[in-house]
Design an enzyme around this catalytic site. Structure first.
Site, PDB file in Angstrom:
ATOM      1  N   GLY A 186      35.189   3.083   2.196  1.00 42.62           N
ATOM      2  CA  GLY A 186      36.139   1.954   1.664  1.00 42.62           C
ATOM      3  C   GLY A 186      36.605   1.126   3.022  1.00 42.62           C
ATOM      4  O   GLY A 186      36.153   1.528   4.167  1.00 42.62           O
ATOM      5  N   GLY A 219      31.946  11.149   4.833  1.00 46.85           N
ATOM      6  CA  GLY A 219      30.572  11.072   4.131  1.00 46.85           C
ATOM      7  C   GLY A 219      29.623  10.179   5.233  1.00 46.85           C
ATOM      8  O   GLY A 219      28.485  10.559   4.928  1.00 46.85           O
ATOM      9  N   ARG A 272      44.092  10.917  -0.587  1.00 50.55           N
ATOM     10  CA  ARG A 272      43.361  12.037  -1.811  1.00 50.55           C
ATOM     11  C   ARG A 272      43.487  13.536  -1.344  1.00 50.55           C
ATOM     12  O   ARG A 272      44.027  14.167  -2.143  1.00 50.55           O
ATOM     13  CB  ARG A 272      42.001  11.703  -2.049  1.00 50.55           C
ATOM     14  CG  ARG A 272      41.842  10.180  -2.301  1.00 50.55           C
ATOM     15  CD  ARG A 272      40.346   9.935  -2.645  1.00 50.55           C
ATOM     16  NE  ARG A 272      39.664  10.773  -3.527  1.00 50.55           N
ATOM     17  CZ  ARG A 272      39.707  10.546  -4.956  1.00 50.55           C
ATOM     18  NH1 ARG A 272      40.223   9.368  -5.490  1.00 50.55           N
ATOM     19  NH2 ARG A 272      39.084  11.523  -5.624  1.00 50.55           N
ATOM     20  N   ILE A 283      40.582   5.681   6.825  1.00 50.36           N
ATOM     21  CA  ILE A 283      42.100   5.224   6.745  1.00 50.36           C
ATOM     22  C   ILE A 283      43.002   6.382   6.449  1.00 50.36           C
ATOM     23  O   ILE A 283      44.225   6.051   6.826  1.00 50.36           O
ATOM     24  CB  ILE A 283      42.180   4.076   5.446  1.00 50.36           C
ATOM     25  CG1 ILE A 283      43.537   3.228   5.710  1.00 50.36           C
ATOM     26  CG2 ILE A 283      42.065   4.668   4.288  1.00 50.36           C
ATOM     27  CD1 ILE A 283      43.485   1.927   5.210  1.00 50.36           C
ATOM     28  N   ASP A 284      42.584   7.301   6.103  1.00 50.91           N
ATOM     29  CA  ASP A 284      43.474   8.433   5.964  1.00 50.91           C
ATOM     30  C   ASP A 284      43.493   9.319   6.910  1.00 50.91           C
ATOM     31  O   ASP A 284      44.585  10.184   7.043  1.00 50.91           O
ATOM     32  CB  ASP A 284      42.863   9.446   4.599  1.00 50.91           C
ATOM     33  CG  ASP A 284      43.144   8.762   3.388  1.00 50.91           C
ATOM     34  OD1 ASP A 284      43.780   8.002   3.038  1.00 50.91           O
ATOM     35  OD2 ASP A 284      42.109   9.517   2.347  1.00 50.91           O
ATOM     36  N   ARG A 294      30.047   2.671  -1.232  1.00 49.90           N
ATOM     37  CA  ARG A 294      30.143   4.016  -1.339  1.00 49.90           C
ATOM     38  C   ARG A 294      28.946   4.808  -1.744  1.00 49.90           C
ATOM     39  O   ARG A 294      27.950   4.021  -2.130  1.00 49.90           O
ATOM     40  CB  ARG A 294      31.268   4.404  -2.362  1.00 49.90           C
ATOM     41  CG  ARG A 294      32.650   4.465  -1.676  1.00 49.90           C
ATOM     42  CD  ARG A 294      33.834   4.758  -2.645  1.00 49.90           C
ATOM     43  NE  ARG A 294      35.005   4.530  -1.967  1.00 49.90           N
ATOM     44  CZ  ARG A 294      35.775   4.922  -1.006  1.00 49.90           C
ATOM     45  NH1 ARG A 294      34.891   6.177  -0.415  1.00 49.90           N
ATOM     46  NH2 ARG A 294      36.623   4.609  -0.747  1.00 49.90           N
ATOM     47  N   GLY A 295      28.632   6.246  -1.512  1.00 48.32           N
ATOM     48  CA  GLY A 295      27.588   6.875  -2.095  1.00 48.32           C
ATOM     49  C   GLY A 295      26.474   6.932  -1.365  1.00 48.32           C
ATOM     50  O   GLY A 295      26.310   6.306  -0.340  1.00 48.32           O
TER      51      GLY A 295
END
Lengths: 429, 429, 429, 429
Positions: free
Chosen positions: A82, A175, A249, A203-204, A148-149
């Site tokens: 992100g 990740g 999250r 960012i978290d 992502r991924g």
């Protein structure tokens, strides 16, 4: 290089040492850092829960001996996951420092849209120059694009080998760092002499060990704007209730810090701390008291909060392996509206507004230093190594150390306790 | 309480211990900090210049045993010296934490316009309540008012005694902390049982030991705005030169960090680093090369820079004992205009715009924690003690340690070197 | 084309009419404007001072008949004079609308650093494309560069002829428009079929007839920041006085409007209104009363105010023919410091910070429409014509009408009177 | 007073005329406006669709003759409906101008939470003073509180009579103005000599006749932030699509103007213009082309857009009589995700962030003048009259004229056409 449990791998035995192009003249004084310098990781003493033997981390910075001839370096930069304020600052910093070392124009590649950009047939790498990155730091997002991924490591290694890339810089979260570590292994297995250096992004702020992630302070600033807006809405309405959902999250750092900063939040709900809605100790009962005392209330909720209350059971995982979440925001809005039918309930979800903004001055400096140290690390021959800030000093850490598990707010720790003490929030469980 | 060379004085022997009103319930987990906890001050190892025996500082935070009965506390808050972003946040935080402890309404006094407000006949102290400080943190400045210069300690002690004040919180710079330390001595000499706790303030970030002063990051953000404006002006004009003068009489932290953040500065001049204007190695010669390469140039100068070049000799000191400075800004503008008669030279002096702004989110949190810890320190009976952040942990420090001499940018240190490496600035001497 | 006293010249007789490339499909509805449409200039009735016969201005907009074949157009854009928020928006708008018409890539020239860029040997025109102007509107300043002062019309006409330029867009102030009008005359004398279209620019908002200049609202917003900072400084100091100097050499619009917006100014001094410092009715006496009532005072002064009080006689004119001004700011600071020795007097000069900022959303839209209408005017064959907003409708005006003399604040008009009524300011003379 | 079809009612025959307390001294020059002055409403000539006989509106401003003795005035201020930037500026302006006239302290009432606050048993009116409104304009929202929905006119009239209120100021939208007009009728029927004056408020800018509503420009500025964020997200993602939902249930002014300002929108959907999603001319097909050309796309959608496509039939009306809307945002996100499965689709709903912000400088001035003119209107004995800006001149209008039906974007008008031309948007129907 060993460092008290936090050793950083290197591939120096495959490389030839040479002298840094920076002289004592232009790198005077604070100049070179030796491989012997360490930063103490655990600085608390006299607390039973403090570690006995404090780990030491390698100090980051330019080394006098480098292991790549700048003229023969081809570097690739990739951004994953992100968006986060400061991504372009990091890209800007890496590119400029590479050219400072003497890397040749045309030899710095920007990989498009994450790892898959190594082998995309439509989106080929872009050549990055001092000119092409000039001023990008004033814009949010990433000029490289991101995604992502997972990705196909074999095909990436093929391309790295084919293009002669010997430095890969990965700006990504847990990740991305795991992917970077796996890439370094695959490179070694294939005997490709390329170092992978990480710049941890989240960012978290949920990366282990380091003081904070870049862009986090900027995100908190933006998140605070939403909280102040909720305060305005709530206090302008009859028994008004303002609800703001913020990112987070699995960890509630943004919600916690933005609530602390704003001074306008009455209830803060995060994934790490269970709560009940009903009952004497529940959120509804507490909001009712706040409404009575103040006439209005502001609730801040992290997106991962209350999943146990919200749903009957686990919802499985999404494509990237993250657990699927129920949307706590609209649910909380509906529940509070039901509990307070006379109240005006206003719900704000700033979502991407929090992360697409350019970095503030503090994050801008932080990004620049991280970027420079990443380049120094690569030239020093470190591998599967990531840069970071520990106790306000810049260090190198093995990727394995930072990706273990996402960092979360400690419900018995100082920061959460400070917020609760500040806003007077009781236990809701 | 001893702490490896950084002992904090206390007056506990004059006071009676009692239990904190905070229970394990509302101060759970991260809750109380014991007097035994320490924070390591020097965390660098393996560097010959690092200290052998690392000093330890007392960890800040709420203690389980307190030495004042909240019902009998009368507290006074005073702000001294120049404005700084976050002053109102600190006042807000102290007031609220005092009432959290149970101090009675009417017993928190705001001293007007600095120390002299203790005995001013026209500007009596104002009563501070939760209500009266609600929302003040959204405004710049200080609601208490502030002033520079000395005060009559005897008259202050008389008033403290007469009003029964037993806690004084001083938010001030090196001067304010020196005043606070002197006040504590005078109180002891007069056998008045009152603790003086400092919250170090300096927009120049020139306080010893601590990681950074509150408001500094916000000031850098604002200063960066001026640098970006100078870049716009310079690059829009024919061979344009933009000059920005920033605060920093004796230390150039704001100039250095704003230059680092902006990414638009070509030359940064600070008081700690000598420069010559003329000659091969001089600033003029370098600006000439920048103009040739880029077409324009941006120069950032701290107000205390170049005093030796600028004047023939010392100018004496002003009323507060600070050396009088020549105004480097207009002088530099005139010199560059003379050297580059075809250039459009634009001079920007943002002056007070940098410091009168409200604090950003990061500084807001920092101020709040400093304020809370100041109140905890007072209740713990510490005296002549100041709060601070060391290696990203909150600590208590003896005032004597922080006021020794203003901290300055180390011309051979990492930060200055990073800036020079970033902008490619050579030695000008 | 005649228009009730505000006729716009044209060179249509030298050109061949053709149909606009815009069809009714993509220019539907609000689409084309006919040459017959007019906008009433004077809309006040029943006031003896209102004009008897209201002038009518040509309505601006796309015409169905155009007089240049887009395929054969070569256009030049030049920005003159001081910076102003929105310059890049105007350039961006002109470039894009030219390409919308079908002008060929390579045929839009950006003239560097003002009129002299037509014949500069070092700074050749740059080719402007959709791509090269993408995003420039997010930055302040002008990518073309700008300069003050006269230029050699003959050499400009030579270049226009040699390069086959048939449209020149001049973004400039009263000086720039006068230059543009002179250029149109010179072109006619030399029988060069090129139209000159103006976009009036003045950060001081001192252009005749039109509602307001672009960028003015943004400048007021920035100026207001300085006034709010002065309020913070003044109210945080003992008997604090904050002084802010704002742009406005001959007209005080920025000072007046920023004072009106801020709600924090006690005294506003502008060039159009005489004042005395001393005496019963003087500024000092009034500030004294404000200090007594409020404890602090904020003074806003336009740079051209008080020149008669400040100096003994005229100071001559500078190179551009503008009268030289004494610097009213430091003078006023010294005078007030002398009059109020106990006061803390803080002086703020935001200077270029006010004008180097990007445009706000309202100005951004305004700039875009002005730019588009300028291109429509050129294709319609108008000459020595300028675009503008009159009574909130877009019009074309002859350059001769807007350059007569700078517009000034009417000391007996509504706006000045509203400010005085708002802040309670008496006559100071 | 008659005014060419736009007559304003008055109740002067019930009142006694007297001289304004403002003398020629403090209201000099632009001072008094006579009842004979008019502003031309329709200023376009030579266009067949222009009105033949241009309506004239009464010019707003202070009158020399007033109809209320300030010493006997009791005024009430009420804010109704949704928040809007500038509400506190309007309240601030009304309160201060009332006191300028000489209304006595204690006689200015702030009605809490809309019309119902006249007779609420729990939320009694608050006394508004110069001091209590000082600085409120720097905060968003309304200090009075607001609410939606109807109220009991009889009970309001009872309270107005009982409290001796003779001026009521209603800051509200079409609903609020209708309520105000009904209140004036009810007052007349009950022979209560009280005037009701409106300040039209609508964040959607959907009020008839007037140039624009206060707060609209500020809302557009904030909305533009969300569009720029969507641009950052879209351009940083693989074939990224950014969607922003903005306010506008029945009229798309915010969406249109924010799209125009941002320069980053590819598709703008508003309630006034039908669109189809599928088919050759549909939105999906167009977005597909944009993605191919640019690599990403940004869509701005007003909340009332596409209701016919979105639902099978009308959804009835809510409590306030507004038609219930389906939520177009998530629907559009789902549809575009379905159509472009490889795209990263990012949805942003800034909701209340757009309206809870403080007013920008331009709106701040606008609010102040509206507020002052509202007070002048009341003192002049006008009734059921509202203030407004017409062709950039301030006027008085009968409430009946502004509430007829909400103003909407003209799909064949200049503004919409300009946006379409700017972004190249085709018909989607």
């Amino acid at each position: 290089v060993e460092a008290g449990g936090l050793a950083c791998p290197d591939i120096r035995e495959k490389l030839s040492p040479t002298r840094s192009p920076f002289s004592t003249h232009n790198n005077l004084g604070g100049g070179f850092v030796s491989d012997e310098e360490r930063i103490v990781v655990s600085v608390v003493r006299g607390n039973s829960s403090a570690e006995e033997e404090p780990a030491l981390a390698l100090r980051a910075g330019a080394r006098e001996t480098i292991y790549f001839d700048p003229k023969r370096v081809t570097a690739a930069i990739v951004t994953c996951g992100g968006l986060c304020p400061g991504l372009n600052d990091v890209v800007h910093g890496i590119v400029n420092k590479l050219f400072d070392y003497g890397v040749r124009e045309g030899n710095v590649l920007g990989i498009r849209y994450g790892f898959r950009g190594f082998y995309s047939k439509t989106d080929k790498p872009m050549s990055l120059t001092r000119q092409s990155v000039d001023g990008i730091q004033l814009r949010g997002g990433t000029i490289l694009g991101t995604s992502r991924g997972g990705a196909d490591l074999r095909r990436i290694v093929q391309k790295i080998d084919m293009w002669g890339v010997n430095m890969v810089f990965v700006v990504g979260g847990n990740g991305g760092n795991a992917g970077a570590a796996a890439l370094q292994r695959e490179l070694r297995l294939n005997d490709v002499d390329c170092v992978v250096i990480g710049v941890p992004k989240s960012i978290d702020n949920d990366i282990n060990i380091i003081d904070k992630t870049f862009g986090f302070d900027t995100a908190v600033e933006e998140a605070q704007r939403a909280l102040l807006a909720a305060k305005v809405e709530a206090s302008s309405a009859y028994r008004g209730i303002g609800i703001v959902k913020l990112m987070g999250r699995q960890s509630g750092f943004i919600a916690m810090q933005a609530s602390m900063a704003s001074g306008s939040v009455d209830v803060c709900l995060i994934p790490e701390v269970r709560f009940e809605l009903d009952g004497d100790r529940g959120v509804v009962s507490y909001v009712s008291r706040v409404l009575e005392n103040k006439g209005h209330a502001v609730v801040c909720v992290a997106e991962g909060a209350g999943q146990d209350v919200l749903s009957d059971g686990p919802n499985g995982v999404d494509a990237s392996g993250n657990p699927k979440l129920e949307d706590v925001g609209p649910w909380l809005k509906a529940e509070l509206k039901k509990a307070f039918p006379d109240s005006d309930v206003k719900y704000i979800d700033p979502s991407y507004l929090v992360r697409s903004t350019p970095a503030n001055a503090g994050d801008r400096i932080y990004c620049k230093v991280l970027a420079h140290n990443a380049v120094h690390a690569a030239f020093s021959g470190y591998a599967a190594t990531t840069v970071g800030l520990v106790n306000s000093h810049h260090v190198y850490l093995p990727m394995s150390a930072v990706v273990r598990s996402p960092r979360t707010v400690d419900p018995r720790g100082k920061s959460w306790n400070r917020l609760r003490a500040s806003i007077g929030q009781p236990d809701f469980f």
